[in-house]
Design an enzyme around this catalytic site. Sequence first.
Site, PDB file in Angstrom:
ATOM      1  N   GLU A   1       0.885  -1.157   0.000  1.00  0.00           N
ATOM      2  CA  GLU A   1       0.000   0.000   0.000  1.00  0.00           C
ATOM      3  C   GLU A   1       0.925   1.208   0.000  1.00  0.00           C
ATOM      4  O   GLU A   1       1.588   1.482   1.001  1.00  0.00           O
ATOM      5  CB  GLU A   1      -0.832  -0.080   1.274  1.00  0.00           C
ATOM      6  CG  GLU A   1      -1.845   0.978   1.469  1.00  0.00           C
ATOM      7  CD  GLU A   1      -2.477   0.874   2.867  1.00  0.00           C
ATOM      8  OE1 GLU A   1      -2.832   1.929   3.391  1.00  0.00           O
ATOM      9  OE2 GLU A   1      -2.594  -0.227   3.424  1.00  0.00           O
TER      10      GLU A   1
ATOM     11  N   ASP B   1      -4.293  10.512   9.470  1.00  0.00           N
ATOM     12  CA  ASP B   1      -2.970  10.047   9.863  1.00  0.00           C
ATOM     13  C   ASP B   1      -2.473  10.636  11.169  1.00  0.00           C
ATOM     14  O   ASP B   1      -2.680  11.805  11.459  1.00  0.00           O
ATOM     15  CB  ASP B   1      -1.965  10.340   8.739  1.00  0.00           C
ATOM     16  CG  ASP B   1      -2.161   9.375   7.581  1.00  0.00           C
ATOM     17  OD1 ASP B   1      -2.220   8.169   7.845  1.00  0.00           O
ATOM     18  OD2 ASP B   1      -2.279   9.836   6.434  1.00  0.00           O
TER      19      ASP B   1
END
Lengths: 261, 401
Positions: free
Chosen positions: A49, A60
């Site tokens: 990924e 994030d």
Amino acid sequence: MRNVGEVIARRNEESAGALIGYLPVGFPTLDASVDAAVALVENGVDVLELGLPYSDPVMDGTVIQAATQEALANGFRLAHGFEAVRRVTERVDAPVLLMTYWNPVVQYGVDRFADDLAAAGGAGLITPDLIPDEAADWIAASERTGLDRVFLAAPTSTDARLRQTIDASRGFVYAVSTMGITGARTDVDRAARTLVGRLRGAGATASCVGVGISTAAQVAEVLEYAEGAIVGSALVKALADGGVDAAGALAAELARGTARQ
Amino acid sequence: MALRAQTGPYFGEFGGRFVPESLVAALDELSEAYSLAKLDPAFGDELADLGRNYTGRPSIITEVPRFAEHAGGARVILKREDLNHTGSHKINNVLGQALLTKRIGKQRVIAETGAGQHGVATATAAALFGLDCTIYMGQVDTERQALNVARMRLLGAEVVAVKTGSRTLKDAINDAMRDWVTNVETTNYIFGTVAGPHPFPEMVRDFQKIIGEEARQQVLDLTGALPTAVAACVGGGSNAIGIFHAFLDDADVALYGFEAGGEGVETPRHAATISKGRPGVLHGARSYLLQDEDGQTIESHSISAGLDYPGVGPEHSWLAALGRATYRAVTDDAAMQALRLLTRSEGIIPAIESAHALAGALELGTELGPDATILVNLSGRGDKDMDTAARYFGLYDGGEQ
Ligand SMILES: Cc1ncc(COP(=O)(O)O)c(C=O)c1O
């Protein structure tokens, strides 16, 4: 073999499940990110990924924020994402998904993005801030190009939304282990086990658990009930602290968690 | 359909919910609670009561003839949101969302803030309702709006100085969203403007539209006619939509939004989102934004922390696309000159944000001439900006810039 669904199915036959590894493109440099991605696969990661650095990464935590900000400061451009996919797929067989926030795709042009990703040898997209409700353009473009679509499922998703996510996804469904953003956690939430059970009950054939996984023991625990385990921040931290070799070494360690118990 | 009847999630091609799946349940819960509240007269009564007895609504209008001498002789009328409790329009929205938080039964609220006015309003409501409160504020803004940081802390809120990205409002929103994703089961996000994912643009607009509803009647009572033009500054766009909304279907009333032109829209240092940006997705909605070719958000610049934001609410993008409202840019310097002019000519010190609307009104007055009446939303007062103004005009050592 480049098909995400097939790789995950095969790994569930021959071992406890698939290991999926995340790294951002362009961190610490474009070349090193390509080398590190290759090192992950050489050390037992089954599906890659690759994250496209973005200015406003709301899903994030601090480790990935710091890495992607550095990549942007070093001049990351979207074209580097396709270049990284091409270079990695030339060197290893694992399927490569791009993980990207939605605006860069919109600005590049959804169809053009899909065409260029397919041409580079990419397998599809993971879209953390795109829910199926808003994804008509991407669903059409991925149908046309055969790319995989990985949408996220959360512990708070209703049954109806889980079914919608399963229907819209191809490759696997990304089960968010806990309520939160990316970053290593000491224990992966029990919510993940429940969520994967609900996904299976709703018809999912491949659920991979991500967010918070950092050790081989956690990989093993997740693969007791899920088809795949996704590791991100821990690999990024290893790369930041110890370079490509350290990222490879952590991948090898994590891959031990995929052995059948 | 009347423009005023438009609801979310989409305003034309703008709006939507571009968020992580983890937030969908919370947004659904909020939408549902808000739909029920809208239908419940007790909610409206409670909000109106708070408006009257806590905020000080209705806010007055003030005609400013000495200021208007510099505006081509047009009549200039100010809607005095600066007189609200806590010093700006932000309290109107916060009280509505705080009441909703109580209905949903959550004990903790979070908010982003730029100028600190939304943070102060949220901390105030948290004190009033006994809620735990965390405010995210870019580090650059904690420095230029230090007074408001002290106010929030005195009110009992935790203020987190955000050190990522441009360290301004956009990054404060990112961190508030990260907090919300993590703590969504206990926490409600009180969003400060008409941007963000549905239901925020519609809901915040509904809580702010009282500004225009009052002002429309007040101007009619004073002048016997509707204003020629309505002017407001645009950061995310809440005070602007608040005063525009009641006039949307009055086709003869021109609507002007003034964005922060910073050092000039021909330089890279501005926050003129509609004037210079293009459509894209940021903070959960499709709208205009300042971005590079790759869709990376470009850092904005404005002397005014409350306008220093590279995005804008989707309803404004829609009104711009329809041509119903016009958006222009006002530079830092033009805003600061207007701030001083209003202060010296009328004894009213505006917030630097609101001074952008005043500068815009000066420009409009010269264009529209002496027969025009311009209604300006004075969205906030300037107390928080004294340090910036003192430095700008050299007031600390007695000299003028
Ligand atoms: C006094 C004042 N006016 C305007 C704004 C800009 O926000 P909006 O465009 O949502 O009204 C702010 C934001 O902090 C403010 O404090």
